[in-house]
Write a protein that holds these residues in place. Structure first.
Motif, PDB file in Angstrom:
ATOM      1  N   LEU A   1      13.965   7.738  -9.592  1.00  0.00           N
ATOM      2  CA  LEU A   1      14.833   6.552  -9.615  1.00  0.00           C
ATOM      3  C   LEU A   1      14.501   5.597  -8.473  1.00  0.00           C
ATOM      4  O   LEU A   1      14.552   4.371  -8.637  1.00  0.00           O
ATOM      5  CB  LEU A   1      16.303   6.983  -9.537  1.00  0.00           C
ATOM      6  N   GLU A   2      14.128   6.137  -7.321  1.00  0.00           N
ATOM      7  CA  GLU A   2      13.768   5.293  -6.171  1.00  0.00           C
ATOM      8  C   GLU A   2      12.478   4.523  -6.449  1.00  0.00           C
ATOM      9  O   GLU A   2      12.358   3.332  -6.095  1.00  0.00           O
ATOM     10  CB  GLU A   2      13.603   6.164  -4.921  1.00  0.00           C
ATOM     11  N   LEU A   3      11.491   5.189  -7.068  1.00  0.00           N
ATOM     12  CA  LEU A   3      10.233   4.515  -7.402  1.00  0.00           C
ATOM     13  C   LEU A   3      10.481   3.364  -8.385  1.00  0.00           C
ATOM     14  O   LEU A   3       9.911   2.278  -8.237  1.00  0.00           O
ATOM     15  CB  LEU A   3       9.239   5.513  -8.010  1.00  0.00           C
ATOM     16  N   ALA A   4      11.321   3.612  -9.385  1.00  0.00           N
ATOM     17  CA  ALA A   4      11.640   2.569 -10.364  1.00  0.00           C
ATOM     18  C   ALA A   4      12.299   1.372  -9.685  1.00  0.00           C
ATOM     19  O   ALA A   4      11.981   0.210  -9.985  1.00  0.00           O
ATOM     20  CB  ALA A   4      12.564   3.137 -11.442  1.00  0.00           C
TER      21      ALA A   4
ATOM     22  N   GLN B   1       0.673   4.197  -2.898  1.00  0.00           N
ATOM     23  CA  GLN B   1       0.441   5.616  -2.637  1.00  0.00           C
ATOM     24  C   GLN B   1       1.542   6.481  -3.233  1.00  0.00           C
ATOM     25  O   GLN B   1       1.293   7.590  -3.717  1.00  0.00           O
ATOM     26  CB  GLN B   1       0.343   5.863  -1.120  1.00  0.00           C
ATOM     27  N   GLN B   2       2.767   5.953  -3.245  1.00  0.00           N
ATOM     28  CA  GLN B   2       3.895   6.715  -3.792  1.00  0.00           C
ATOM     29  C   GLN B   2       3.796   6.861  -5.312  1.00  0.00           C
ATOM     30  O   GLN B   2       4.026   7.942  -5.857  1.00  0.00           O
ATOM     31  CB  GLN B   2       5.216   6.039  -3.410  1.00  0.00           C
ATOM     32  N   VAL B   3       3.433   5.777  -5.991  1.00  0.00           N
ATOM     33  CA  VAL B   3       3.416   5.830  -7.458  1.00  0.00           C
ATOM     34  C   VAL B   3       2.167   6.522  -7.998  1.00  0.00           C
ATOM     35  O   VAL B   3       2.137   6.905  -9.171  1.00  0.00           O
ATOM     36  CB  VAL B   3       3.540   4.416  -8.081  1.00  0.00           C
ATOM     37  N   LYS B   4       1.145   6.681  -7.169  1.00  0.00           N
ATOM     38  CA  LYS B   4      -0.056   7.384  -7.618  1.00  0.00           C
ATOM     39  C   LYS B   4       0.199   8.889  -7.783  1.00  0.00           C
ATOM     40  O   LYS B   4      -0.608   9.591  -8.381  1.00  0.00           O
ATOM     41  CB  LYS B   4      -1.210   7.159  -6.633  1.00  0.00           C
ATOM     42  N   LYS B   5       1.327   9.358  -7.256  1.00  0.00           N
ATOM     43  CA  LYS B   5       1.721  10.755  -7.422  1.00  0.00           C
ATOM     44  C   LYS B   5       2.891  10.813  -8.399  1.00  0.00           C
ATOM     45  O   LYS B   5       3.779   9.963  -8.358  1.00  0.00           O
ATOM     46  CB  LYS B   5       2.144  11.356  -6.082  1.00  0.00           C
ATOM     47  N   THR B   6       2.882  11.786  -9.284  1.00  0.00           N
ATOM     48  CA  THR B   6       4.019  11.923 -10.202  1.00  0.00           C
ATOM     49  C   THR B   6       5.264  12.275  -9.393  1.00  0.00           C
ATOM     50  O   THR B   6       5.174  12.928  -8.348  1.00  0.00           O
ATOM     51  CB  THR B   6       3.749  13.011 -11.248  1.00  0.00           C
TER      52      THR B   6
ATOM     53  N   LYS C   1      11.898  -4.252  -7.760  1.00  0.00           N
ATOM     54  CA  LYS C   1      12.206  -5.179  -6.673  1.00  0.00           C
ATOM     55  C   LYS C   1      10.976  -5.914  -6.156  1.00  0.00           C
ATOM     56  O   LYS C   1      11.023  -7.106  -5.868  1.00  0.00           O
ATOM     57  CB  LYS C   1      12.863  -4.410  -5.524  1.00  0.00           C
ATOM     58  N   GLU C   2       9.838  -5.205  -6.082  1.00  0.00           N
ATOM     59  CA  GLU C   2       8.671  -5.760  -5.393  1.00  0.00           C
ATOM     60  C   GLU C   2       7.632  -6.425  -6.298  1.00  0.00           C
ATOM     61  O   GLU C   2       6.849  -7.249  -5.830  1.00  0.00           O
ATOM     62  CB  GLU C   2       7.984  -4.650  -4.578  1.00  0.00           C
ATOM     63  N   LEU C   3       7.601  -6.063  -7.602  1.00  0.00           N
ATOM     64  CA  LEU C   3       6.524  -6.549  -8.463  1.00  0.00           C
ATOM     65  C   LEU C   3       7.059  -7.393  -9.608  1.00  0.00           C
ATOM     66  O   LEU C   3       8.065  -7.030 -10.235  1.00  0.00           O
ATOM     67  CB  LEU C   3       5.726  -5.370  -9.048  1.00  0.00           C
TER      68      LEU C   3
ATOM     69  N   SER D   1       0.816  -1.215   0.000  1.00  0.00           N
ATOM     70  CA  SER D   1       0.000   0.000   0.000  1.00  0.00           C
ATOM     71  C   SER D   1       0.849   1.265   0.000  1.00  0.00           C
ATOM     72  O   SER D   1       0.480   2.283  -0.606  1.00  0.00           O
ATOM     73  CB  SER D   1      -0.940   0.002   1.211  1.00  0.00           C
ATOM     74  N   GLU D   2       2.009   1.208   0.669  1.00  0.00           N
ATOM     75  CA  GLU D   2       2.897   2.381   0.688  1.00  0.00           C
ATOM     76  C   GLU D   2       3.440   2.674  -0.711  1.00  0.00           C
ATOM     77  O   GLU D   2       3.455   3.826  -1.155  1.00  0.00           O
ATOM     78  CB  GLU D   2       4.055   2.129   1.653  1.00  0.00           C
TER      79      GLU D   2
END
Length: 317
Positions: free
Chosen positions: A247-250, A234-239, A255-257, A230-231
């Motif tokens: 780079l952190e989102l990528a 919420q992070q990726v739902k925002k540009t 890693k997780e999906l 869920s965290e």
């Protein structure tokens, strides 16, 4: 028999009349979007076909056997993955935690099993029935093998389930009676979700938009949503707010999906971003992301490029 099937009056009428008039076709093609009731309709239709040879008090048992897939006159085929010498359905692969880089397919050996199944007379029914889910996933060799069976099905009826006639070989389509299934309106979707105990999905507008009139797709999307942190969601739902953030989102997504979850996330983000920002360029960028993932590019690099592009797009006023 069709009480549970909502919003598909034409399909119900065509199938019901076929049984009543004793004009059941050797093969049917159920066409329509995923999750609008094609598989449920197949089960209801089979119940109607098989109930003619049993007593009324046996109908409940018949329905359970059909829904569990253990009736001797029924052969249900799903696309499979090949894993360590085994064939696994999508559900079995998920249960075993198998990483899936390519979509499942209906294989030639599965068509051969259909031929073997149909070589014997029906048991506890007046005819054998074969159902092929996601018939569009058949390799050409499998489709050609099935064609021979459709030409001489014997004492049997085959039901192919696919999104459209164009997704299946024309030679197969020409041998099937087409039964159309349509997307439901919002009220019907709400009714299905409520009746099936999935009312909590109504709290997620992105999921309902993603489903686009398909209750089954809404349920599948919600189930997929629950598997994502869920965290992270919420992070990726925002540009992204910075290059570092992009780079952190990528890195987190990579890693997780797994690939399947990443492809689903693209659909979800398209709905979410569109509702928030209404920028066509963002939707187009995410389509490029899908294309790159399907071409087996390195996922982390793909998402880095995506979020850096989204950062630039969001900064343009």
């Amino acid at each position: 028999m069709f009480e549970k099937l909502i919003g598909q009056k034409q399909a119900i009428e065509l199938l019901t009349q076929a049984v009543k008039q004793n004009r059941v076709a050797p093969a049917y093609l159920f066409v329509g979007a995923d999750g609008v009731g094609r598989s449920l309709a197949a089960k209801c239709f089979i119940e109607m076909l098989f109930s003619s040879s049993i007593q009324p008090h046996q109908i409940a048992t018949l329905q359970n056997r059909i829904h569990q897939g253990n009736h001797p006159a029924l052969f249900w085929v799903e696309p499979t993955y090949q894993y360590q010498g085994q064939r696994l359905t999508a559900a079995e692969a998920a249960e075993k935690g198998v990483k899936r880089k390519a979509p499942p397919v209906i294989r030639l050996e599965q068509i051969r099993e259909i031929t073997q199944f149909l070589s014997r007379p029906p048991l506890e029914a007046t005819r054998n029935v074969v159902v092929l889910e996601q018939a569009e996933t058949m390799a050409e060799s499998a489709a050609n093998a099935l064609l021979k069976t459709l030409e001489e099905p014997g004492q049997a009826t085959l039901i192919l389930i696919a999104p459209s006639p164009e997704s299946v070989l024309p030679t197969l389509v020409s041998r099937c009676q087409k039964i159309p299934f349509y997307r439901l309106d919002t009220a019907a979707v709400v009714q299905v979700l409520t009746q099936t105990g999935n009312g909590e999905i109504l709290q997620y507008p992105e999921v309902l938009s993603l489903a686009a009139g398909s209750p089954g797709s809404a349920i599948a999307a919600y189930q997929q949503l629950q598997t994502i942190n869920s965290e992270l969601l919420q992070q990726v739902k925002k540009t992204p707010t910075s290059y570092r953030n992009a780079l952190e989102l990528a890195k987190k997504i990579d890693k997780e999906l797994d690939t399947e979850a990443q492809l689903w996330l693209i659909d979800y983000l398209q709905q979410s971003y569109w509702q928030q920002i209404h920028k066509r360029s963002i939707i187009e960028q995410l389509e490029k992301t899908r294309k790159n993932l399907l071409s087996y590019a390195q996922p982390r690099l793909v998402w880095e490029c995506t979020f850096l592009s989204l950062l630039q797009i969001s900064q343009v006023r």
